[in-house]
Write a protein that holds these residues in place. Structure first.
Motif, mmCIF file in Angstrom:
data_model
loop_
_atom_site.group_PDB
_atom_site.id
_atom_site.type_symbol
_atom_site.label_atom_id
_atom_site.label_comp_id
_atom_site.label_asym_id
_atom_site.label_seq_id
_atom_site.Cartn_x
_atom_site.Cartn_y
_atom_site.Cartn_z
ATOM 1 N N ASP A 1 0.803 -1.222 0.000
ATOM 2 C CA ASP A 1 0.000 0.000 0.000
ATOM 3 C C ASP A 1 0.835 1.270 0.000
ATOM 4 O OD1 ASP A 1 0.905 -0.495 2.543
ATOM 5 O OD2 ASP A 1 -0.939 0.106 3.549
ATOM 6 N N THR A 2 2.134 1.166 -0.247
ATOM 7 C CA THR A 2 2.976 2.357 -0.323
ATOM 8 C C THR A 2 3.296 2.683 -1.778
ATOM 9 O OG1 THR A 2 5.023 1.117 -0.059
ATOM 10 C CG2 THR A 2 3.991 1.953 1.948
ATOM 11 N N TYR A 3 3.528 3.956 -2.025
ATOM 12 C CA TYR A 3 3.808 4.464 -3.368
ATOM 13 C C TYR A 3 4.391 5.855 -3.215
ATOM 14 C CZ TYR A 3 -0.534 6.880 -2.289
ATOM 15 O OH TYR A 3 -1.486 7.645 -1.678
ATOM 16 N N PHE A 4 4.805 6.448 -4.313
ATOM 17 C CA PHE A 4 5.045 7.885 -4.303
ATOM 18 C C PHE A 4 4.278 8.477 -5.465
ATOM 19 C CE2 PHE A 4 8.646 6.448 -6.805
ATOM 20 C CZ PHE A 4 8.889 7.440 -7.737
ATOM 21 N N GLU A 5 3.720 9.639 -5.212
ATOM 22 C CA GLU A 5 2.842 10.262 -6.190
ATOM 23 C C GLU A 5 3.242 11.711 -6.388
ATOM 24 O OE1 GLU A 5 -1.649 9.663 -6.347
ATOM 25 O OE2 GLU A 5 -1.478 11.679 -5.466
ATOM 26 N N LEU A 6 3.237 12.127 -7.633
ATOM 27 C CA LEU A 6 3.467 13.521 -8.013
ATOM 28 C C LEU A 6 2.171 14.007 -8.645
ATOM 29 C CD1 LEU A 6 6.963 13.025 -9.686
ATOM 30 C CD2 LEU A 6 6.486 13.704 -7.330
ATOM 31 N N ARG A 7 1.594 15.054 -8.070
ATOM 32 C CA ARG A 7 0.294 15.558 -8.508
ATOM 33 C C ARG A 7 0.392 17.070 -8.682
ATOM 34 N NH1 ARG A 7 -5.162 13.834 -8.045
ATOM 35 N NH2 ARG A 7 -4.425 11.863 -7.175
ATOM 36 N N ILE A 8 -0.305 17.587 -9.695
ATOM 37 C CA ILE A 8 -0.330 19.037 -9.873
ATOM 38 C C ILE A 8 -1.748 19.547 -9.675
ATOM 39 C CG2 ILE A 8 1.704 19.243 -11.327
ATOM 40 C CD1 ILE A 8 -0.075 19.381 -13.766
ATOM 41 N N ALA A 9 -1.827 20.736 -9.115
ATOM 42 C CA ALA A 9 -3.098 21.433 -8.926
ATOM 43 C C ALA A 9 -2.830 22.916 -9.147
ATOM 44 C CB ALA A 9 -3.643 21.188 -7.525
ATOM 45 N N LYS A 10 -3.855 23.632 -9.493
ATOM 46 C CA LYS A 10 -3.703 25.063 -9.760
ATOM 47 C C LYS A 10 -4.147 25.856 -8.535
ATOM 48 C CE LYS A 10 -4.288 28.301 -13.484
ATOM 49 N NZ LYS A 10 -4.767 28.468 -14.836
ATOM 50 N N SER A 11 -3.332 26.825 -8.148
ATOM 51 C CA SER A 11 -3.658 27.699 -7.031
ATOM 52 C C SER A 11 -4.747 28.674 -7.450
ATOM 53 C CB SER A 11 -2.417 28.476 -6.584
ATOM 54 O OG SER A 11 -2.777 29.488 -5.675
ATOM 55 N N ASP A 12 -5.814 28.734 -6.663
ATOM 56 C CA ASP A 12 -6.891 29.685 -6.945
ATOM 57 C C ASP A 12 -6.439 31.122 -6.713
ATOM 58 O OD1 ASP A 12 -8.662 27.636 -7.559
ATOM 59 O OD2 ASP A 12 -9.366 27.468 -5.487
ATOM 60 N N ILE A 13 -5.455 31.301 -5.851
ATOM 61 C CA ILE A 13 -5.007 32.648 -5.482
ATOM 62 C C ILE A 13 -4.043 33.233 -6.509
ATOM 63 C CG2 ILE A 13 -3.750 33.989 -3.738
ATOM 64 C CD1 ILE A 13 -4.893 31.941 -1.688
ATOM 65 N N THR A 14 -2.981 32.464 -6.845
ATOM 66 C CA THR A 14 -1.945 33.006 -7.728
ATOM 67 C C THR A 14 -2.101 32.594 -9.184
ATOM 68 O OG1 THR A 14 -0.458 31.119 -7.419
ATOM 69 C CG2 THR A 14 -0.282 32.945 -5.835
ATOM 70 N N GLY A 15 -2.826 31.521 -9.441
ATOM 71 C CA GLY A 15 -2.929 31.006 -10.799
ATOM 72 C C GLY A 15 -1.755 30.124 -11.181
ATOM 73 N N ASP A 16 -0.745 30.041 -10.301
ATOM 74 C CA ASP A 16 0.393 29.154 -10.533
ATOM 75 C C ASP A 16 0.012 27.726 -10.149
ATOM 76 O OD1 ASP A 16 2.121 31.132 -11.437
ATOM 77 O OD2 ASP A 16 2.951 31.525 -9.451
ATOM 78 N N TYR A 17 0.850 26.789 -10.579
ATOM 79 C CA TYR A 17 0.603 25.392 -10.246
ATOM 80 C C TYR A 17 1.360 24.992 -8.986
ATOM 81 C CZ TYR A 17 -2.118 24.502 -14.361
ATOM 82 O OH TYR A 17 -3.114 24.529 -15.288
ATOM 83 N N ILE A 18 0.809 24.020 -8.301
ATOM 84 C CA ILE A 18 1.379 23.480 -7.076
ATOM 85 C C ILE A 18 1.733 22.020 -7.348
ATOM 86 C CG2 ILE A 18 0.911 22.865 -4.666
ATOM 87 C CD1 ILE A 18 -1.228 25.163 -4.761
#
Length: 132
Positions: free
Chosen positions: A83-100
């Protein structure tokens, strides 16, 4: 028994999901910040740190899941817990418009701080090599 789950979030100075996705899902992108050399063989990624002709470490990870321009989840081949893994996920910041970039990983008891330090070093490398 499972490892301790850690979550790290870093804002990237980019408004392009396409650029970030390439950095986190392709051998060329991952070799700019995650490992010295990355090769992909189907659903397997082969990561090498150091020079292949001298002292180096090689690890293989299998891709468990992937959603285009959203996330990629991998598991180290030698990982003992299913049940272990590593994950890289992107999301967009509502405040700056940059990605996280959101990182999820697992560390054994007592190794959480060193794993977080390793990810911080990887993020520093990403920033230095790409400006993100």
């Amino acid at each position: 028994m499972t490892d301790n789950k850690i979550s790290i979030e870093r804002e990237l100075h980019s408004k392009s999901a396409k650029i970030i996705w390439a950095l986190m899902s392709t051998p060329e992108g991952l070799s700019k910040w995650f490992a010295d050399d990355v090769k992909r063989e189907g659903d397997l990624f082969v990561f090498t740190w150091g020079n292949s002709w001298s002292s180096h470490e090689t690890r293989t990870a299998s891709m468990l899941e992937r959603k285009e321009q959203e996330y990629i989840r991998l598991r180290w081949s030698e990982e003992e817990y299913a049940d272990t893994y590593f994950e890289l996920r992107i999301a967009k910041s509502d405040i700056t418009g940059d990605y996280i970039l959101m990182i999820t990983d697992f560390a054994p008891d007592g190794d959480t701080d060193s794993l977080e330090d390793l990810w911080d070093a990887n993020m520093d490398t990403l920033h230095r090599s790409t400006g993100l």
